[in-house]
Design a protein around this motif. Structure first.
Motif, PDB file in Angstrom:
ATOM      1  N   LEU A 116      40.809  47.198  42.266  1.00  0.00           N
ATOM      2  CA  LEU A 116      40.099  46.041  41.739  1.00  0.00           C
ATOM      3  C   LEU A 116      39.693  46.364  40.298  1.00  0.00           C
ATOM      4  O   LEU A 116      39.102  47.400  40.031  1.00  0.00           O
ATOM      5  CB  LEU A 116      38.860  45.767  42.601  1.00  0.00           C
ATOM      6  N   TRP A 163      37.641  44.699  37.001  1.00  0.00           N
ATOM      7  CA  TRP A 163      36.841  43.555  36.635  1.00  0.00           C
ATOM      8  C   TRP A 163      36.120  43.799  35.322  1.00  0.00           C
ATOM      9  O   TRP A 163      35.875  44.941  34.929  1.00  0.00           O
ATOM     10  CB  TRP A 163      35.881  43.146  37.738  1.00  0.00           C
ATOM     11  N   SER A 164      35.850  42.689  34.652  1.00  0.00           N
ATOM     12  CA  SER A 164      35.185  42.762  33.361  1.00  0.00           C
ATOM     13  C   SER A 164      33.911  41.935  33.429  1.00  0.00           C
ATOM     14  O   SER A 164      33.967  40.705  33.465  1.00  0.00           O
ATOM     15  CB  SER A 164      36.097  42.203  32.271  1.00  0.00           C
ATOM     16  N   HIS A 191      33.578  37.925  32.756  1.00  0.00           N
ATOM     17  CA  HIS A 191      33.423  37.273  34.061  1.00  0.00           C
ATOM     18  C   HIS A 191      34.764  37.103  34.752  1.00  0.00           C
ATOM     19  O   HIS A 191      35.116  36.008  35.201  1.00  0.00           O
ATOM     20  CB  HIS A 191      32.718  35.918  33.923  1.00  0.00           C
ATOM     21  N   TRP A 224      38.159  39.025  37.112  1.00  0.00           N
ATOM     22  CA  TRP A 224      38.617  40.155  37.920  1.00  0.00           C
ATOM     23  C   TRP A 224      40.095  40.034  38.227  1.00  0.00           C
ATOM     24  O   TRP A 224      40.681  38.952  38.160  1.00  0.00           O
ATOM     25  CB  TRP A 224      37.821  40.281  39.223  1.00  0.00           C
ATOM     26  N   LEU A 246      34.543  36.018  46.087  1.00  0.00           N
ATOM     27  CA  LEU A 246      35.274  36.032  44.819  1.00  0.00           C
ATOM     28  C   LEU A 246      36.562  35.235  44.962  1.00  0.00           C
ATOM     29  O   LEU A 246      37.387  35.220  44.072  1.00  0.00           O
ATOM     30  CB  LEU A 246      35.580  37.467  44.394  1.00  0.00           C
ATOM     31  N   LEU A 304      33.461  34.803  37.856  1.00  0.00           N
ATOM     32  CA  LEU A 304      32.650  35.650  38.728  1.00  0.00           C
ATOM     33  C   LEU A 304      31.425  34.841  39.092  1.00  0.00           C
ATOM     34  O   LEU A 304      30.840  34.202  38.225  1.00  0.00           O
ATOM     35  CB  LEU A 304      32.190  36.930  38.004  1.00  0.00           C
TER      36      LEU A 304
END
Lengths: 239, 192
Positions: free
Chosen positions: A152, A154-155, A159, A161, A190, A206
């Motif tokens: 996974l 994500w940033s 916001h 992934w 999500l 997100l």
């Protein structure tokens, strides 16, 4: 010293409570006395059972994934290399989409406009993988899907992934896999991942949460997804 | 412990030694709760208790090939490691008064065990019950002395200093208490 003289020390040694000098006296006796060695082993075993007397406490469910990751390091690369490989994969997918959209440009102007927009969105999301705050986690297969794995990315800043998963059991009927972020007591959806065993999915969204997510999980849910997890957890990992 | 269970668990450790991660998952499901409870009771800090669980199961994975089944039960093997790791941490920091307050917190935070394996839940519940009954059969002094030594890692001289009782009394209590515990749990000679 006789066996009788030494029994107090044997009991203390079984609890690792014997200071060095007395431990040396005991060891000198044990070297020549198999009966006292056996007694020490019995008492050590009895002492270890005191652990069952501790008030029952339950570890965080995500701890299991950490343990399994630690003993299977090859199965869980949390590396920049993995991130780069996924970035390359994503770019490749995007290029394929771009080529497709250009071919369709000649076929239909209107259709092309739509595809270009989709493509631009894909490229925008790929930029997620280049953000400096990109974080990576590995999710490990749980009892219902021991061969499954996922990464996974994500940033928090963007916001967004991206998840790459493989080895999930194919789902039958009206079911889907669903991804969750776990923040303390909250479980936030999500989004759904479909029913295929393998895939790469990216979303530029997100949900707003009250705290930083601590873990992520994938569960089996009815088609369309659920507001809270209801089915078995098949993938789990700490963030 | 029934002989079949003992053989079954030893087979599990043999699978660990061959690098079977499913065996590790099963061993974890069965014993992580007990290992964690012990570490939590001794250390009173959740993160440290989790680290102990990580260390114990990693050590089990790495040393499974050297596990000697003649030396005893698998749970005992894991729990000796768990206490030893917890003691290392306990002795590595100043003993503090946080245990009591942590225990209160623990009662609030960890009411319901959630082991996934129903067989493991029953097994562990039975063993907890057996140990509780064995501890109830000790005199209060024997029990509290054993608990001070086992959970807090005090030596007999430290227990004596803390309780103000003669060293000889403490030694006798440890010996008689542990002997009773062994007999009540059926761990004595010829009783395995």
């Amino acid at each position: 010293m006789t066996c009788d003289d030494i029994q107090d020390l044997v009991a203390l040694a079984a609890l690792d409570a014997l200071p060095g000098d007395e431990r040396r006296d005991l060891d000198a006796h044990l070297n020549g006395c198999p009966a006292c060695r056996d007694r020490l082993a019995e008492l050590r075993e009895a002492a270890s059972m005191l652990a069952y007397g501790a008030p029952p406490a339950t570890p965080d469910p995500a701890l299991k994934a950490r343990v399994l990751r630690r003993v299977r390091p090859a199965a869980a690369p949390r590396s920049l290399v993995a991130a780069c490989m996924l970035l390359a994969l994503g770019l490749l997918a995007s290029l394929v989409l771009l080529a497709q959209s250009q071919r369709q440009l000649h076929e239909a102007e209107a259709k092309n406009a739509t595809l270009t927009a989709v493509n631009a969105a894909q490229l925008g999301r790929l930029a997620v993988l280049q953000t400096p705050d990109l974080e990576v986690a590995s999710l490990a297969g749980q009892s219902g899907a021991p061969g499954a794995q996922a990464r996974l990315f994500w940033s928090p800043e963007r916001h967004a992934w991206l998840i790459s998963f493989f080895g999930l059991p194919p789902l039958q009927g009206r079911k889907t896999y669903q991804l969750w972020a776990i923040t303390g007591k909250q479980k936030l959806s999500l989004g759904t991942l479909g029913k295929d065993p393998d895939g790469i999915l990216m979303r530029a969204e997100l949900p707003t949460s009250t705290g930083a997510p601590k873990a992520a999980a994938v569960s089996v849910e009815p088609a369309g997804g659920m507001p809270q997890p209801t089915g078995p957890i098949v993938l789990l990992g700490n963030l | 412990m029934a002989l079949e269970e003992q053989i079954d668990e030893q087979a599990l450790v043999a699978r660990l030694a061959r690098g079977d991660a499913r065996a590790m998952a099963r061993l974890y499901d069965r014993y992580a709760g007990v290992v964690y409870s012990l570490a939590w009771r001794m250390l009173g800090v959740r993160e440290e208790a989790e680290e102990v669980v990580l260390e114990v199961f990693s050590q089990a994975w790495n040393s499974a090939a050297r596990y000697d089944k003649a030396r005893g039960r698998v749970d005992s093997w894991l729990l000796v490691m768990a206490r030893s790791r917890s003691l290392d941490r306990l002795r590595g920091r100043q003993r503090s008064e946080r245990i009591a307050s942590a225990l209160e917190e623990q009662a609030q935070l960890h009411g319901t065990p959630t082991e996934a394996d129903p067989e493991a839940i029953t097994l562990i519940a039975e063993r907890r019950q057996a140990v509780r009954e064995a501890l109830d059969a000790l005199s209060p002094q024997q029990r509290s002395t054993l608990e001070l030594v086992y959970y807090e890692g005090l030596s007999h001289t430290e227990v004596s200093a803390r309780t103000g009782e003669p060293l000889g009394t403490i030694k006798t209590r440890v010996r008689s208490g542990l002997g009773k515990l062994r007999d009540a749990l059926g761990l004595g000679e010829g009783m395995r």
